[in-house]
Scaffold this active site. Sequence first.
Site, PDB file in Angstrom:
ATOM      1  N   THR A 158    -121.170 -37.502   9.383  1.00 45.43           N
ATOM      2  CA  THR A 158    -121.618 -37.525   8.037  1.00 45.43           C
ATOM      3  C   THR A 158    -121.314 -36.232   7.303  1.00 45.43           C
ATOM      4  OG1 THR A 158    -123.345 -38.739   9.075  1.00 45.43           O
ATOM      5  CG2 THR A 158    -123.850 -37.794   6.920  1.00 45.43           C
TER       6      THR A 158
ATOM      7  N   GLY B 274    -127.932 -45.849   9.479  1.00 49.79           N
ATOM      8  CA  GLY B 274    -128.300 -44.591  10.121  1.00 49.79           C
ATOM      9  C   GLY B 274    -129.202 -43.726   9.261  1.00 49.79           C
ATOM     10  N   ASP B 275    -129.370 -42.506   9.720  1.00 50.26           N
ATOM     11  CA  ASP B 275    -130.298 -41.584   9.052  1.00 50.26           C
ATOM     12  C   ASP B 275    -129.857 -41.205   7.647  1.00 50.26           C
ATOM     13  OD1 ASP B 275    -128.102 -40.190  10.228  1.00 50.26           O
ATOM     14  OD2 ASP B 275    -129.227 -38.314  10.179  1.00 50.26           O
TER      15      ASP B 275
ATOM     16  N   THR C  70    -126.481 -34.283  10.235  1.00 55.24           N
ATOM     17  CA  THR C  70    -125.275 -35.012  10.608  1.00 55.24           C
ATOM     18  C   THR C  70    -125.306 -35.238  12.116  1.00 55.24           C
ATOM     19  OG1 THR C  70    -123.902 -33.103  11.110  1.00 55.24           O
ATOM     20  CG2 THR C  70    -123.966 -33.793   8.841  1.00 55.24           C
ATOM     21  N   GLY C  71    -124.478 -36.184  12.557  1.00 53.35           N
ATOM     22  CA  GLY C  71    -124.415 -36.442  13.989  1.00 53.35           C
ATOM     23  C   GLY C  71    -125.299 -37.611  14.374  1.00 53.35           C
TER      24      GLY C  71
ATOM     25  N   GLY D  62    -127.615 -40.006  14.384  1.00 52.95           N
ATOM     26  CA  GLY D  62    -128.583 -40.413  13.380  1.00 52.95           C
ATOM     27  C   GLY D  62    -129.865 -40.990  13.936  1.00 52.95           C
TER      28      GLY D  62
HETATM   29  N1  GLY Z   1    -125.744 -39.234  10.992  1.00 52.00           N
HETATM   30  C1  GLY Z   1    -124.964 -40.313  10.620  1.00 52.00           C
HETATM   31  C2  GLY Z   1    -125.235 -41.535  11.338  1.00 52.00           C
HETATM   32  O1  GLY Z   1    -125.833 -41.517  12.420  1.00 52.00           O
HETATM   33  O2  GLY Z   1    -124.857 -42.564  10.861  1.00 52.00           O
END
Ligand code: GLY
Length: 316
Positions: free
Chosen positions: A178, A208-209, A229-230, A232
Amino acid sequence: MKPAPIILGSERSEAGLFEGARILAEGGSALDAVEVALRLCEDNLSDHYVGTGGLPNARGDVELDASVMVGSTRAFGAVGAVKGFAHPISIARAVLEKLPQHCLLVAEGAELFADEGGFERRDLLTDEARELFRAAFASSSESVEGERTEASAGDEAYRRTALALVNHFRPHDGPWGTINVLALDEHGELVAGVSTSGYPWKYPGRVGDSAIAGAGNYADLRYGAAGCTGRGELSMRLTGARVVVDNLARGDEPDQACRAMLAEASGLPDEFRAELRTLCLTPDGRHGGASGQAGSTYNVIRAADGKLVTRPRVQL
Ligand code: GLY
């Protein structure tokens, strides 16, 4: 005294950050700066984690999540699992501004809303992303029934295959993730925006988050704004961005606030060891970031000089 406008973003945000900084330097709003910066990132075809060129879900469809949050009001707009639109961050902003009784629209509803708003439709799956998808399937021990073709329409077979694939795929190597963009304008407004194509090869419909207030995105003008990011799901379970802002509220310096959130996340059982990263910006322009891995960075531009500085994130 007027605050010094500043914009920062996660890895690969440089595709849009200069334009965001230019808007701030001309007295524009943090909301405009964040939206414009993220639109440019969404258009960056060499970035496979956001917008056009993003890696698809387990069925071969690119599904996008995005959100934006305004620090003074904590107004939040988001879209999740949106297909076929070039700029999910702009649809998220429209949810915030034009649909204030709602915060989050997903899938067909978000697409209906985007069509009604005249947002640009686009084929998001580029040849390069399609090749990465095929290569991932080729290296899988599973069949490729899950790939969307005329010949593989059986939903039950697909469901089993997609589940097996999601379980089978390793977390994507490299700094997948992200893009977070955080901005402070000359009026003292603080805005956080997030855009993503989400976890590569995710189960269709997975949100996601990035679309969840408090998880991937949070802004509270009293204390600061944060983005994640990462991984989520970790961020959602922890409400990662909110925890970072809470840490700022208790007096942590920005790096420390980010690092403490990751320390808390590291205590959660999670068999998918993709990493979580975070960054934050305070109402007086201090900023920080943290990552579980060495070598992770974030980008900062102070509008006054327009120069991009890449700063290391503190490592957990
Ligand atoms: N952080 C982005 C996702 O997990 O979609």
